[in-house]
Write a protein that holds these residues in place. Structure first.
Motif, PDB file in Angstrom:
ATOM      1  N   LYS A 132      14.665  56.852  29.045  1.00 61.66           N
ATOM      2  CA  LYS A 132      14.420  55.778  30.012  1.00 61.66           C
ATOM      3  C   LYS A 132      13.116  55.027  29.733  1.00 61.66           C
ATOM      4  O   LYS A 132      13.036  53.805  29.928  1.00 61.66           O
ATOM      5  N   ASP A 133      12.085  55.740  29.296  1.00 64.66           N
ATOM      6  CA  ASP A 133      10.815  55.075  28.995  1.00 64.66           C
ATOM      7  C   ASP A 133      10.984  54.059  27.863  1.00 64.66           C
ATOM      8  O   ASP A 133      10.430  52.955  27.914  1.00 64.66           O
ATOM      9  N   THR A 134      11.754  54.450  26.845  1.00 64.72           N
ATOM     10  CA  THR A 134      12.018  53.538  25.720  1.00 64.72           C
ATOM     11  C   THR A 134      12.761  52.300  26.208  1.00 64.72           C
ATOM     12  O   THR A 134      12.402  51.163  25.868  1.00 64.72           O
ATOM     13  N   GLN A 135      13.784  52.507  27.010  1.00 71.19           N
ATOM     14  CA  GLN A 135      14.569  51.389  27.508  1.00 71.19           C
ATOM     15  C   GLN A 135      13.724  50.466  28.394  1.00 71.19           C
ATOM     16  O   GLN A 135      13.838  49.228  28.308  1.00 71.19           O
ATOM     17  N   HIS A 136      12.873  51.052  29.219  1.00 70.19           N
ATOM     18  CA  HIS A 136      12.016  50.244  30.094  1.00 70.19           C
ATOM     19  C   HIS A 136      11.059  49.377  29.267  1.00 70.19           C
ATOM     20  O   HIS A 136      10.876  48.178  29.564  1.00 70.19           O
ATOM     21  N   THR A 137      10.461  49.988  28.229  1.00 70.76           N
ATOM     22  CA  THR A 137       9.535  49.243  27.370  1.00 70.76           C
ATOM     23  C   THR A 137      10.236  48.063  26.706  1.00 70.76           C
ATOM     24  O   THR A 137       9.690  46.958  26.634  1.00 70.76           O
ATOM     25  N   ILE A 138      11.447  48.288  26.238  1.00 72.57           N
ATOM     26  CA  ILE A 138      12.199  47.222  25.572  1.00 72.57           C
ATOM     27  C   ILE A 138      12.522  46.089  26.548  1.00 72.57           C
ATOM     28  O   ILE A 138      12.388  44.897  26.209  1.00 72.57           O
ATOM     29  N   LYS A 139      12.918  46.438  27.752  1.00 69.38           N
ATOM     30  CA  LYS A 139      13.229  45.410  28.756  1.00 69.38           C
ATOM     31  C   LYS A 139      11.997  44.569  29.094  1.00 69.38           C
ATOM     32  O   LYS A 139      12.093  43.351  29.291  1.00 69.38           O
ATOM     33  N   GLU A 140      10.846  45.214  29.146  1.00 66.11           N
ATOM     34  CA  GLU A 140       9.597  44.495  29.392  1.00 66.11           C
ATOM     35  C   GLU A 140       9.295  43.535  28.247  1.00 66.11           C
ATOM     36  O   GLU A 140       8.841  42.404  28.469  1.00 66.11           O
ATOM     37  N   MET A 141       9.566  43.965  27.014  1.00 65.90           N
ATOM     38  CA  MET A 141       9.332  43.106  25.854  1.00 65.90           C
ATOM     39  C   MET A 141      10.284  41.916  25.853  1.00 65.90           C
ATOM     40  O   MET A 141       9.904  40.795  25.510  1.00 65.90           O
ATOM     41  N   ILE A 142      11.531  42.150  26.237  1.00 67.54           N
ATOM     42  CA  ILE A 142      12.505  41.050  26.315  1.00 67.54           C
ATOM     43  C   ILE A 142      12.019  39.985  27.298  1.00 67.54           C
ATOM     44  O   ILE A 142      12.114  38.781  27.048  1.00 67.54           O
ATOM     45  N   ALA A 143      11.462  40.454  28.401  1.00 68.83           N
ATOM     46  CA  ALA A 143      11.032  39.530  29.451  1.00 68.83           C
ATOM     47  C   ALA A 143       9.705  38.847  29.159  1.00 68.83           C
ATOM     48  O   ALA A 143       9.513  37.672  29.501  1.00 68.83           O
ATOM     49  N   HIS A 144       8.803  39.570  28.499  1.00 70.45           N
ATOM     50  CA  HIS A 144       7.431  39.066  28.403  1.00 70.45           C
ATOM     51  C   HIS A 144       6.854  38.970  26.989  1.00 70.45           C
ATOM     52  O   HIS A 144       5.816  38.344  26.798  1.00 70.45           O
ATOM     53  N   ASP A 145       7.494  39.576  25.996  1.00 72.73           N
ATOM     54  CA  ASP A 145       6.897  39.606  24.658  1.00 72.73           C
ATOM     55  C   ASP A 145       7.960  39.447  23.575  1.00 72.73           C
ATOM     56  O   ASP A 145       8.225  40.359  22.795  1.00 72.73           O
ATOM     57  N   PRO A 146       8.605  38.278  23.502  1.00 68.33           N
ATOM     58  CA  PRO A 146       9.666  38.085  22.497  1.00 68.33           C
ATOM     59  C   PRO A 146       9.163  38.203  21.068  1.00 68.33           C
ATOM     60  O   PRO A 146       9.901  38.655  20.178  1.00 68.33           O
ATOM     61  N   GLU A 147       7.919  37.800  20.818  1.00 72.38           N
ATOM     62  CA  GLU A 147       7.362  37.900  19.467  1.00 72.38           C
ATOM     63  C   GLU A 147       7.207  39.375  19.064  1.00 72.38           C
ATOM     64  O   GLU A 147       7.557  39.770  17.955  1.00 72.38           O
ATOM     65  N   GLY A 148       6.689  40.177  19.997  1.00 71.86           N
ATOM     66  CA  GLY A 148       6.556  41.607  19.738  1.00 71.86           C
ATOM     67  C   GLY A 148       7.911  42.265  19.571  1.00 71.86           C
ATOM     68  O   GLY A 148       8.092  43.163  18.748  1.00 71.86           O
ATOM     69  N   LEU A 149       8.889  41.814  20.350  1.00 68.32           N
ATOM     70  CA  LEU A 149      10.249  42.341  20.252  1.00 68.32           C
ATOM     71  C   LEU A 149      10.826  42.066  18.862  1.00 68.32           C
ATOM     72  O   LEU A 149      11.420  42.954  18.239  1.00 68.32           O
ATOM     73  N   GLU A 150      10.631  40.828  18.400  1.00 65.47           N
ATOM     74  CA  GLU A 150      11.141  40.458  17.083  1.00 65.47           C
ATOM     75  C   GLU A 150      10.526  41.331  15.996  1.00 65.47           C
ATOM     76  O   GLU A 150      11.232  41.840  15.117  1.00 65.47           O
TER      77      GLU A 150
END
Length: 569
Positions: free
Chosen positions: A22-40
């Motif tokens: 769940k922690d991994t999934q939460h971090t990814i969702k936060e990146m999708i919402a707020h950090d697309p460059e970091g997500l990429e």
């Protein structure tokens, strides 16, 4: 609305399935919402094995070091081991360094191996990387893993794989293992440990490794000479504190002062901007301490204790840091001198170095009548030489990036034994009224004067990788015909394995594995190599200049001209 590349989003969605915590999934969702460059950057590719294993920034995603990427590596490696060694009792050794999460990630790796029915020898606490290489052979393991990112910044970690001989993976095994890893889904990872197959190790292996280091790094230095040598040592917050002071004490060196502020292992490396002994700033505290106590030699090691930096007093009595080429020139010459003194030199021995290191090692080998072998960057290639030539005795070898290997009891660069060797040389030179610096000048007189210089350009992330690729493409498609006023006479492209003689207009195939390296040779004896790092987001330019007489100011002028011509600084 924030746009995310569909291909990256497909990778991301895999990590949002129930298999991932769940922690991994939460971090990814936060990146999708707020950090697309970091997500990429976290998902645009999968981490790959380079010259020193797999290294990367810790975090979530395919392009990060985490329990899932390392778990997948370990599952693939487990499958490969069982396929290669059917009906055997499988054994692996695991070590880790001082970095954040290293201990926890090492346990994850141990759990996956044990879940696959593989016996695990896990060090109970942090240990030097060379001790892991030693342990693989000592415990008769099929392979070994060390969790380390060497001298990379604090946010990095890594995963090095060693095979039965104690050396790192080389072709074809690396490619076969990578193919096995890539064929897996994350859901294929067996994470549930079999505690009966995990055995913690420490003292017995420590003592065996220390004794082997003494055997290989000691050369009949008188007791009084050892007592008279003033040594300052710093572990730069890394693993070497667990072994180097102990080995020096066992060898009889009583005058050792440890830099206290850097003694405690700490993954933040709080007293240095970079825990890399290649960078003078890393040894600043140690050299300052050496001036206070009038020490003869300073030695500092990187976090996993495979590289060492050495500072000695120059002709004016000032502490001067030797570069990696100079250090290995001194060590190689001394080893061969000792073999010659003992009348045990013969034609069935060799020393080794790499394509981007100083040409002096080959000249020294020729002067002593021993064989010289040269490989790609990385000690895995030197270890492969030892494995491929059992009929030859390996004496020693190194590379410009501050690494040295004494004998073949360890099959990787080894700052423990190299530190002892450096102290042996310094103590013997001081006893004769000389110094390491003067010894280096004597070697220059024998072989001619060489100076090397390294320029590293940091290019981070996806954009940086593209810039590095573009630089190498430009150097290949529009090669220089002259550099700093000297004509290019030869061009070696290791990506194609072709050596071009520009003067004669001919070409030949080089018998060496393919690698992304380009080397220019000029009419005046200069050598310039361009190579993207296999472990860091950098492109490196290695320059070697040769002169018939000692003229430091001429060296510097030449290096500056080459740097300006290549537009690097």
């Amino acid at each position: 609305m924030i746009y995310v590349d569909p291909k990256i989003l497909e990778r991301v969605n895999t990590w949002l399935t129930p298999f991932f915590d769940k922690d991994t999934q939460h971090t990814i969702k936060e990146m999708i919402a707020h950090d697309p460059e970091g997500l990429e950057d976290s998902f645009y590719k999968s981490l790959a094995f380079g010259t020193g294993g797999m290294r990367g920034v810790m975090g979530v995603g395919d392009n990060r070091i985490n329990k899932y990427t390392l778990g997948k590596n370990t599952q693939g490696l487990s499958n490969y081991i069982k396929a290669q060694f059917p009906n055997e009792t499988y054994k692996v050794a695991i070590a880790y360094d001082c970095r954040h999460n290293s201990k926890e990630l090492a346990k994850v790796v141990a759990n996956v191996f044990s879940a696959n029915g593989i016996k695990v020898y896990l060090f109970s606490d942090l240990r030097p990387t060379p001790e892991l290489s030693f342990a693989v052979k000592h415990l008769k393991c099929h392979c070994g893993i060390v969790l380390t990112a060497s001298h990379n910044p604090p946010e990095y970690n890594g995963y090095k794989v060693y095979w039965q001989d104690g050396g790192q993976l080389v072709p074809p095994q690396d490619g076969e293992i990578i193919a096995e890893i890539n064929s897996l889904r994350y859901e294929d990872i067996l994470f549930k440990e079999n505690s009966e197959l995990i055995e913690y190790i420490d003292t017995e292996v420590d003592e065996a490794f220390a004794e082997a280091s003494l055997k290989n790094g000691s050369f009949h230095t008188p007791k009084e000479a050892k007592n008279n040598l003033k040594i300052v040592f710093t572990s730069l917050h890394g693993t070497s504190i667990t072994m180097i002071p102990k080995v020096l004490e066992m060898a009889g060196y009583t005058n050792v002062t440890v830099v206290k502020e850097q003694e405690v292992p700490d993954g933040d490396f709080p007293t240095v901007s970079s825990p890399n002994p290649e960078e003078p700033a890393a040894l600043k505290m140690a050299t300052e301490l050496s001036e206070k106590i009038n020490a003869d030699i300073v030695i500092g090691t990187d976090p996993d204790c495979d590289r060492l930096g050495i500072a000695v007093r120059d002709s004016l009595g000032k502490m001067t840091i030797l570069n990696g080429n100079q250090a290995m020139v001194i060590m190689t010459h001394f080893l061969l001198s000792q073999y010659k003194k003992q009348h045990i030199l013969n034609e069935n021995q060799f020393v080794a170095s790499t394509i981007v290191s100083t040409p002096m090692i080959q000249k020294i080998a020729q002067n002593f009548g021993v064989q010289y072998k040269e490989g790609l960057t990385g000690f895995k290639w030197i270890a492969k030489m030892v494995k491929d030539h059992p009929e030859l005795e390996f004496i020693g070898g190194g590379e410009e990036s501050f690494g040295y290997m004494v004998g073949d009891f360890v099959r990787d660069k080894d700052a423990v034994t190299a530190t002892l060797l450096a102290c042996e040389i310094a103590a013997q030179q001081k006893e004769k009224g000389s110094s390491l610096f003067e010894y280096l000048q004597e070697i220059y007189m024998e072989t001619g004067y060489f100076q090397e210089h390294l320029v590293s350009l940091v290019k981070k992330g996806k954009k940086g990788a593209e810039e590095i690729s573009a630089i190498m493409k430009q150097l290949r498609e529009n090669p220089f015909t002259e550099i700093a006023g000297s004509k290019v006479i030869c061009l070696e492209d290791y990506s194609t394995g072709e050596r071009k003689n520009i003067v004669e207009g001919t070409s030949e195939e080089m018998e060496i594995p393919k690698s992304n390296v380009l080397i220019y040779y000029t009419e005046d004896g200069s050598k310039i190599a361009a190579r993207p790092s296999g472990t860091e987001p950098k492109i490196k330019f290695y320059m070697s200049v040769q002169h018939s007489q000692n003229a430091p100011e001429e060296f510097q002028k030449k290096i500056e001209k080459i740097s300006a011509h290549l537009n690097i600084h």
